[in-house]
Design a protein around this motif. Structure first.
Motif, short mmCIF file in Angstrom:
data_model
loop_
_atom_site.label_atom_id
_atom_site.label_comp_id
_atom_site.label_asym_id
_atom_site.label_seq_id
_atom_site.Cartn_x
_atom_site.Cartn_y
_atom_site.Cartn_z
N ARG A 115 0.83 -1.20 0.00
CA ARG A 115 0.00 0.00 0.00
C ARG A 115 0.87 1.26 0.00
O ARG A 115 0.63 2.19 -0.75
CB ARG A 115 -0.93 -0.01 1.21
N LYS A 141 -6.19 -9.26 -1.45
CA LYS A 141 -7.37 -8.92 -0.64
C LYS A 141 -8.52 -8.51 -1.56
O LYS A 141 -8.88 -7.34 -1.66
CB LYS A 141 -7.01 -7.79 0.32
N ASN A 143 -11.70 -8.90 -1.32
CA ASN A 143 -12.96 -8.50 -0.70
C ASN A 143 -12.95 -7.07 -0.20
O ASN A 143 -13.89 -6.64 0.46
CB ASN A 143 -13.30 -9.46 0.46
N HIS A 144 -11.89 -6.34 -0.50
CA HIS A 144 -11.76 -4.95 -0.06
C HIS A 144 -12.12 -4.02 -1.21
O HIS A 144 -11.47 -4.06 -2.26
CB HIS A 144 -10.33 -4.69 0.42
N ARG A 145 -13.15 -3.19 -1.02
CA ARG A 145 -13.63 -2.30 -2.10
C ARG A 145 -12.53 -1.38 -2.61
O ARG A 145 -12.39 -1.16 -3.82
CB ARG A 145 -14.79 -1.46 -1.56
N ASN A 147 -9.42 -1.79 -2.96
CA ASN A 147 -8.47 -2.43 -3.87
C ASN A 147 -9.02 -2.51 -5.30
O ASN A 147 -8.28 -2.35 -6.27
CB ASN A 147 -8.10 -3.82 -3.36
N TYR A 171 -16.35 -5.34 -10.42
CA TYR A 171 -16.61 -5.05 -9.00
C TYR A 171 -18.11 -4.96 -8.73
O TYR A 171 -18.61 -5.50 -7.74
CB TYR A 171 -15.93 -3.73 -8.61
N ARG A 536 -10.51 6.00 -0.58
CA ARG A 536 -11.33 5.55 0.54
C ARG A 536 -12.69 6.23 0.55
O ARG A 536 -13.72 5.61 0.82
CB ARG A 536 -10.57 5.84 1.84
#
Length: 900
Positions: A115, A141, A143-145, A147, A171, A536
């Motif tokens: 990151r 990862k 399942n992380h929006r 990403n 997505y 984010r």
């Protein structure tokens, strides 16, 4: 982390990391010292202690500990990661990226390091690496929006929009039908708008519109929805639907000029250059009359028709627009009308209109054709507008008369004094302009804008000390320099830098110009935190726009002025190095090598000692500085070089100037000044081909510019003085010069003397062109200096008659005449010619302090006022005033006596 330690120390190591993250640095140091007491060579603990010390402004100790820790444990990804964080805090991004890559060789799946690496790659625009790192994060990862979105944005920035759209759709395929929940609706809507804007950018217009309609319910920002919709409809040429949307948008925001422009495009009534046929003007007139009935409170719907209407219709529209604003007393009215002055016909109509309004108010107390009596303030605002009108047209004497009438009418309105100061500045009386701005400031001591304008006028008049004292009134704790620098107050730094440059104080000038350059470096740095924040928070459209803005940041006008100012300082420093520097160099050159080495060591030690003392003083003040609330205050940094003396001690000023020139060439290549500075620098550096390249750019941008002509003649005159080429490289350069000379239309089959004459014939009516020809005549044939001076003195100031004006308007510009005076005095070196020119210009510019005009503050106030009144009333002309004889009173001495 800390896996090689026993359990007790491993827990202490975790405490160090936690203390660093929560900014409890003393607690973290205490834990680190406890571990190092038992394991003094533990690499990861040494690194974390160094990182903690770095946050406490102990950089030297921090680097020493981190390097020691890395040396003790080269195979620890923690040590490499910490080393990268240390470099990142010092903006050494390329070194930080190397450290992160070394850490990833040891631990390739570390999400934290990946990151951090992705943020640096986005900052440095390593877009291919950015794509690769974001893909790795998504794989680790999924399942992380963030990403998914980061991977899509990376492809978009890397000019692969189709792939970015596929990722966003993939997505969306992972989401459930009832997504998003209420707390994520705004963020999801922003993501959808970003996807639709991507479809539009890459030409998938029908698909974008279909997607927009399909996701209508999930998009929260309805204004952005409508704007995106109408943009797509316009590009698809579905103008009828677009017209309806634009009218809907106007009902929401009737003062948005972009909506009116879009409506005109949908109706086929928009022109980029603002020119319309009579039929189109009639249609536009009908359109805006109908819009005016719907939005009669909108200012834009009344102002826009003034741009396209002509003749009597323009006069009627302008009359209807100006009257209510004069009654209300809107000070910004002239600023609103100012673009219309680029068209002389409209400026003439405006002058007639304003004069008619003023005369009607004076005689009847109301506007023409109106039975309503206007309030007394309307006359004052009309005079205010008329004074600005005359100022814009260069009729400064009339402007001052009208503004004085307005002040006499209502002496308590601050705007009147500000505008009078502006007129005096344009007329050339900078000292009087500063005094008038100071008078305006004293009428409202709480107005920051008026204070700033006063400071600017003082700096233009080279009253730097007074300007600093005035600026300090609106800074925290009266600390002018630090606060203005921290606030990135660039207009102040540029104005003071230019003032110092005019006064010959190159050290202070450089300090101010380089301070502006530092602000732009800070702006580049400031984008760093947004790389993670925007992903984010899903502000993706704004994020991409911000990155595009950052890519063209150095093309901003303020940066251009600062860089050009710094380059001019370095050129002047090269041409005439400071006396103290040259004397020191001479003394140094006389010493034997052993003594030179000792002297340099002594100087370095003295500088280091002074710096250490300043730092110790800072620490003492910081430890002693406790506020009333009990919080520790940060000490203000001590400026070790307040006068910029160290900036002058550069070994190669031209090399320093070249650093900033490269930035200008990259970001301001369309600006003539960039290539002029490049030409001047490279001529001094004897870089003939680079100077030729700059010359070609000058001729390409504006071959008729006087500076371009000067550069052309100077270059080939300089080249002709070179000796016959001997080496192969010299022969190659010579052949290039010969080929390029024959390709230039200005020199095709002409000698330099013939080219100079040809330029004069083409521009014989222009003062600055004649001055350039005269200067080059003197360069080519020094014996023809009298002819060169005669060329300048034979110039005539064509007085342009403007319909409706009370007098002729001068064609000569004040700054041009000042430049010619300096040319006569310093380049042609003829004091008598310079004196004659000064006397002549004093008549043309009576308010100029440079030429000591009769109406300027350079002449004593009482005599000045009476003579100016006589001049304005036609009782005496400028020649009579200069000679001391006047039909009013016989001679100037009698005139002086009358004023006592």
């Amino acid at each position: 982390m800390g896996a090689s330690l026993p359990p007790k120390e491993a827990n202490l190591f975790k405490l160090i990391v936690k203390s660093y993250e929560t900014k409890q640095y003393k607690k973290g140091l205490k834990a680190a010292d406890a571990i190092l007491k038992k394991f003094p060579e533990h690499g990861e603990t040494l690194s974390m202690k160094g990182l903690t010390l770095n946050c406490m402004d102990r950089k030297a100790d921090a680097y020493e500990l981190v390097r020691r820790g890395l040396k003790n444990d080269l195979k620890s990804h923690v040590c490499w990661h910490v080393y990268g964080l240390l470099y990142r805090s010092d903006r050494e991004y390329r070194e930080a990226i190397k450290c992160y890559r070394n850490a990833l060789r040891i631990d390739p799946d570390n999400i934290e390091i990946l990151r951090d690496l992705s943020l640096l790659q986005a900052q440095m625009r390593d877009l291919s690496g950015f794509v690769e790192t974001r893909q790795q994060l998504l794989t680790l990862k999924p399942n992380h929006r963030m990403n998914w979105i980061g991977f899509a944005v990376a492809h978009h920035l890397n000019s692969n929009g189709s792939k970015a759209i596929e990722i966003l759709e993939a997505y969306e395929g992972t989401l459930e039908d009832d997504y998003p929940p209420d707390n994520e609706r705004c963020e999801h809507g922003e993501m959808l708008l970003y996807k639709i804007s991507l479809l539009e950018e890459y030409g998938f217009l029908e698909r974008a519109l279909e997607e927009l309609y399909k996701k209508d319910a999930k998009i929260v920002d309805k204004l952005a929805y409508k704007e995106q919709q109408v943009s797509l409809l316009a590009k698809l040429r579905r103008f009828e639907e677009g017209e309806k949307i634009y009218r809907s948008l106007l009902s929401m925001i009737p003062d948005n000029y972009r909506y009116y422009e879009g409506l005109q495009k949908c109706l086929g009534l928009y022109s980029e250059n603002g020119r319309y046929s009579p039929e189109e003007v009639d249609r536009l007139d009908v359109l805006y009359k109908s819009l005016r009935t719907q939005y009669n409170w909108s200012s834009a719907v009344k102002r826009i028709p003034l741009d396209f209407l002509q003749g009597e219709k323009f006069r009627e529209a302008a009359d209807g627009y100006i009257r209510p604003l004069l009654t209300k007393g809107v000070p910004s009215l002239f600023s609103d009308l100012s673009p219309l002055y680029d068209l002389p016909d409209k400026a003439d109509i405006l002058e007639q209109l304003i004069l008619q309004l003023k005369d009607s108010i004076c005689t009847t107390g109301g506007f023409p054709g109106s039975a309503t009596k206007e309030p007394p303030s309307t006359l004052m605002w009309t005079l205010f507008l008329l004074a600005q009108h005359y100022d814009r047209r260069g009729q400064y004497d009339l402007g001052l008369v009208k503004i004085d009438e307005a002040i006499e009418h209502t002496p308590t309105v601050i705007d009147l004094y500000s505008v009078k100061g502006r007129i005096l500045k344009h007329a050339g009386d900078l000292a009087a302009a500063a005094a008038m701005a100071d008078e305006a400031r004293s009428m409202d001591l709480a107005d920051r804008f008026i204070n700033s304008e006063c400071v600017k006028r003082m700096l233009q008049a080279d009253q730097v000390g007074l300007a600093e004292k005035t600026a300090v009134l609106f800074t925290k704790d009266g600390d002018q320099h630090n606060n203005l620098h921290d606030m990135q107050c660039m207009w102040y730094e540029l104005a003071s830098g230019e003032s110092y440059f005019r006064q010959g104080d190159l050290g202070r000038a450089l300090k101010k110009f380089l301070a502006v350059e530092k602000h732009y470096a800070d702006m580049t740095e400031d984008q760093f935190d947004f790389h993670s924040y925007c992903l984010r928070k899903m502000t993706l459209r704004a994020y991409v726009e911000m990155l595009k803005f950052q890519d063209r940041l150095h093309s901003h006008a303020y940066f251009h002025k600062a860089a050009a100012g710094a380059i001019r300082c370095y050129i002047r420093l090269y041409d005439s190095p400071s006396k103290s520097t040259t004397e020191e160099d001479e003394e140094m050159s006389r010493l034997p090598p052993s003594q030179k080495k000792k002297l340099r060591q002594k100087q370095r030690k003295a500088e280091a000692r002074a710096k250490k003392e300043a730092e110790d003083k800072n620490e003492e003040e910081s430890s002693a500085g406790i506020s009333k609330t009990g919080k520790r205050q940060h000490a203000k940094p001590v400026d070790l070089d307040p006068h910029g003396e160290k900036l002058l001690q550069v070994e190669d000023p031209l090399a320093e100037g070249t650093k900033y020139l490269k930035l200008l060439q990259k970001n301001s290549s369309e600006c003539l000044e960039t290539h002029l500075l490049s030409f001047e620098l490279n001529m001094r550096k004897q870089r003939i081909l680079l100077a030729l390249q700059a010359l070609k750019q000058l001729l390409k941008l504006d071959g008729d510019n006087p500076d371009s002509h000067r550069s052309l003649i100077r270059f080939f005159h300089k080249v002709s003085s070179f000796t016959t080429p001997v080496t192969d490289s010299e022969k190659l350069v010579w052949s290039v010069l010969e080929a390029e000379r024959s390709s230039l239309s200005q020199l095709h089959e002409k000698s330099l003397i013939e080219a100079n004459k040809s330029f004069l014939e083409k521009h014989k009516d222009s003062l600055m062109h004649r001055a350039a020809v005269a200067e080059m005549l003197y360069v080519l044939e020094p014996g023809k200096k009298p002819e060169a001076i005669k060329l300048i003195e034979d110039s005539t100031n064509n007085l342009v008659s403007i319909k409706g004006a009370l007098g002729p308007v001068k064609e000569w510009k004040l700054n041009d005449c000042i430049a010619v005076h300096k040319l006569l005095g310093t380049v042609l070196v003829d004091p008598n010619a310079a004196s004659r020119w000064k006397a002549r210009c004093a008549a043309y510019f009576p308010f100029s302090t440079y030429f000591e005009g009769l109406c300027s503050s350079a002449i004593s106030g009482s005599v000045n006022h009476k003579i100016c009144n006589a001049l304005e009333n036609g009782g005496m002309n400028h020649q009579e005033a200069k000679s001391g004889v006047s039909p009013l009173n016989g001679n100037i001495e009698t005139f002086k006596d009358l004023t006592i």
